[in-house]
Every structure is written in structure tokens, then in C-alpha cells.
Design a protein around this motif. Structure first.
Motif, short mmCIF file in Angstrom:
data_model
loop_
_atom_site.label_atom_id
_atom_site.label_comp_id
_atom_site.label_asym_id
_atom_site.label_seq_id
_atom_site.Cartn_x
_atom_site.Cartn_y
_atom_site.Cartn_z
N GLU A 7 0.94 -1.34 -0.16
CA GLU A 7 -0.03 -0.09 -0.10
C GLU A 7 0.83 1.26 0.06
O GLU A 7 0.19 2.32 0.20
N GLU A 8 2.19 1.17 -0.32
CA GLU A 8 2.86 2.29 -0.35
C GLU A 8 3.45 2.45 -1.51
O GLU A 8 4.16 3.68 -1.94
N THR A 9 3.40 1.71 -2.35
CA THR A 9 3.90 1.96 -4.09
C THR A 9 3.00 2.96 -4.65
O THR A 9 1.99 2.94 -4.54
N PRO A 10 3.84 3.90 -5.34
CA PRO A 10 3.08 5.08 -5.91
C PRO A 10 2.41 4.60 -7.15
O PRO A 10 2.88 3.41 -7.70
N PRO A 11 1.21 5.07 -7.66
CA PRO A 11 0.69 4.66 -8.97
C PRO A 11 1.49 4.68 -10.18
O PRO A 11 2.27 5.55 -10.32
N ALA A 12 1.28 3.69 -10.89
CA ALA A 12 2.20 3.64 -12.26
C ALA A 12 1.83 4.88 -13.14
O ALA A 12 0.71 5.40 -13.01
N GLU A 13 2.71 5.50 -13.73
CA GLU A 13 2.43 6.80 -14.76
C GLU A 13 1.60 6.33 -15.97
O GLU A 13 2.19 5.23 -16.35
#
Length: 274
Positions: free
Chosen positions: A268-274
Motif C-alpha cells: 500500500e506504499e507503492t506510488p501509482p504507475a504513470e
């Protein structure tokens, strides 16, 4: 003269299989090249492992969930986290995993070993490894490995793990007891993945380990004979370069993918993919 056995640990073999250049940096280049920053998920795993080891070392009457929580707090580090708020949040989360886990253990069932180093030999290898816990179940011993990663462990993971196979061989050789069963205890999900090794499955792991060791020896001999280090131990680039310890010393890895944040492997800490 008898051929000298190649000394190997699960980590050593896995490092070469992942990237020969990383193996050279880790085991051959001296001084060792500077490493990148520490990772938060490793901080979590190390704290949980240390707390569980210390919990089993307590007198029987003191092995309580509350004691496990306090042991975790005592070894907790903020290394790798984005900030203090994130570190504190994950300390609470890890403490919850730990207290739930030990709450389901029988503190009177003493393990045969915790953080126990075992070893075994094959025709070409001198294998060694350190096991989180060794349990006795009836007449056999069981290898227990703690997991704190994002994804629950699976039977395929237990079956395919070279480390667990090496541990089974090490238990058999070091403790002179029957051992076939390996278990991955995933604390966040409170699940256990199990596999019962056979002589055939263990032989397959040994063959793969000996093949990797042979490749390492060939590359090391070439390096000693004057080969270009990057030819003898070439880089294998890919997504793994974004978190490699030796990324600061590897232009190929830096060019392959952007670096990840040191806390990005926390659930739950991974930033969303661009």
C-alpha cells in the motif's frame, strides 16, 4: 588431487543467477563498491525476525504476545522509511502481525533450533545456510522460514526455493535427523505454505546449484586469467536494477530503469504507475 568443493550459500548462488556483475561486486571486488540506501521492507523483515528469535530465547513463562511486541519495539529501526510517521505506522503494523502470530504458537513447544546454521556437501559443493526455525514434528524435523512480504507465500514458492532445499539437506547432514517438510510462514496473512521434498526434488535443486557454481568458477578463472571483468561477469539488466544494492556503481543498471523509492516495496506504499 580431489577437486576442491565450492563454498556456497543460498544468497551467493542466487546473486550470481540474478546478475553476474552483482556477484562480482558482492564477492570478488575489493574494496566492495559502495551500496545504495537501505530498504524499508528489509527493515521490517529484520525486526520481525530478530524479535521472533529473541522471543524463543525468553524463559517459558515470559513468552507472551506482549513480550513479542516489546521485543519488536526494542529492535525497530527507521532506516529506509519515507519519514517518522511512516516508520511508526509500520512498527504498529508489524507488531500486530507478530502478536497475532505468537498468540497461535505453543510457547512450550521448544524449537530444535532458531537462527541455526547448517551445512551439507555434494560432489561439488560445500553448502551452508541459516534457518529461521527448526521444529520437531513426530519423528521428523521441519524447516520454518518467516516471511513478511507483500504477497502471501505459495506452495510453488516453497517447492521452488533453492534456499529451503539447501536447508533440508543441511538439517539432514548437521542434525542427523529425517527432514523433508518446509514451511513458509507469512505473518501478514497468517498463512503457511507447505511442501514435502522428495529425493528427486532435492536432487533437482542440487543439480541447478552445481550448474550455477560451475558457471561461477569458470567466470572467476577467466577473471584471474586477465579477462575483462564486464565480459567474465556481465550485467543482467531489468526491473531488478531499480533496487539493486550496487546501482550506484553500475551505469548499465542506472540506464536500464529509474531507481525506486526505498519504501516502495511496502504494501500500500507503492506510488501509482504513470
Amino acid at each position: 588431487m580431489p577437486r576442491r568443493l565450492f563454498s556456497a550459500t543460498p544468497s551467493k548462488l542466487a546473486t550470481y543467477a540474478d546478475c553476474p556483475r552483482r556477484y562480482r561486486f558482492a564477492y570478488l571486488t575489493r574494496p566492495t563498491p559502495p551500496k545504495g540506501p537501505a530498504w524499508a521492507h528489509n527493515t521490517v523483515g529484520a525486526a520481525v525476525h530478530a524479535a521472533l528469535r529473541s522471543w524463543w530465547e525468553l524463559p517459558l513463562g515470559k513468552r507472551s504476545p506482549a513480550a513479542a511486541r516489546q521485543l519488536l519495539y526494542g529492535v525497530w529501526s527507521r532506516t529506509g522509511f519515507r519519514d517518522d510517521e511512516q516508520a511508526d505506522r509500520w512498527r504498529s503494523r508489524a507488531a500486530g502481525w507478530l502478536t497475532d502470530y505468537v498468540g497461535e504458537l505453543d510457547p512450550a513447544e521448544e524449537p530444535v533450533g532458531t537462527e541455526r546454521t547448517v551445512g551439507a556437501t555434494t560432489e561439488r559443493l560445500a553448502l551452508s545456510g541459516r534457518i529461521d526455525r527448526i521444529d520437531q514434528r513426530g519423528d521428523e524435523l521441519v524447516v520454518v522460514d518467516y516471511k513478511t512480504g507483500r504477497v502471501p507465500s505459495t506452495e510453488d514458492e516453497a517447492r521452488g526455493s533453492p534456499a529451503l532445499a539447501i536447508y533440508v539437506l543441511g538439517v539432514r547432514r548437521t542434525l542427523r535427523r529425517a527432514c523433508n517438510r518446509v514451511e513458509l510462514h507469512h505473518l501478514p496473512s497468517r498463512t503457511v505454505a507447505v511442501f514435502e521434498h522428495t529425493e528427486r526434488s532435492l536432487a533437482n535443486h542440487v543439480r541447478r546449484a552445481e550448474d550455477i557454481a560451475a558457471d561461477i568458477e569458470t567466470a572467476t578463472e577467466a577473471l584471474a586469467a586477465g579477462a575483462d571483468p564486464d565480459v567474465a561477469f556481465p550485467p543482467v539488466t531489468g526491473q531488478q536494477c531499480s533496487w539493486c544494492d550496487f546501482r550506484p556503481s553500475c551505469p548499465a543498471g542506472q540506464a536500464a530503469v529509474p531507481a525506486r523509492e526505498t519504501w516502495s516495496f511496502l504494501a500500500e506504499e507503492t506510488p501509482p504507475a504513470e
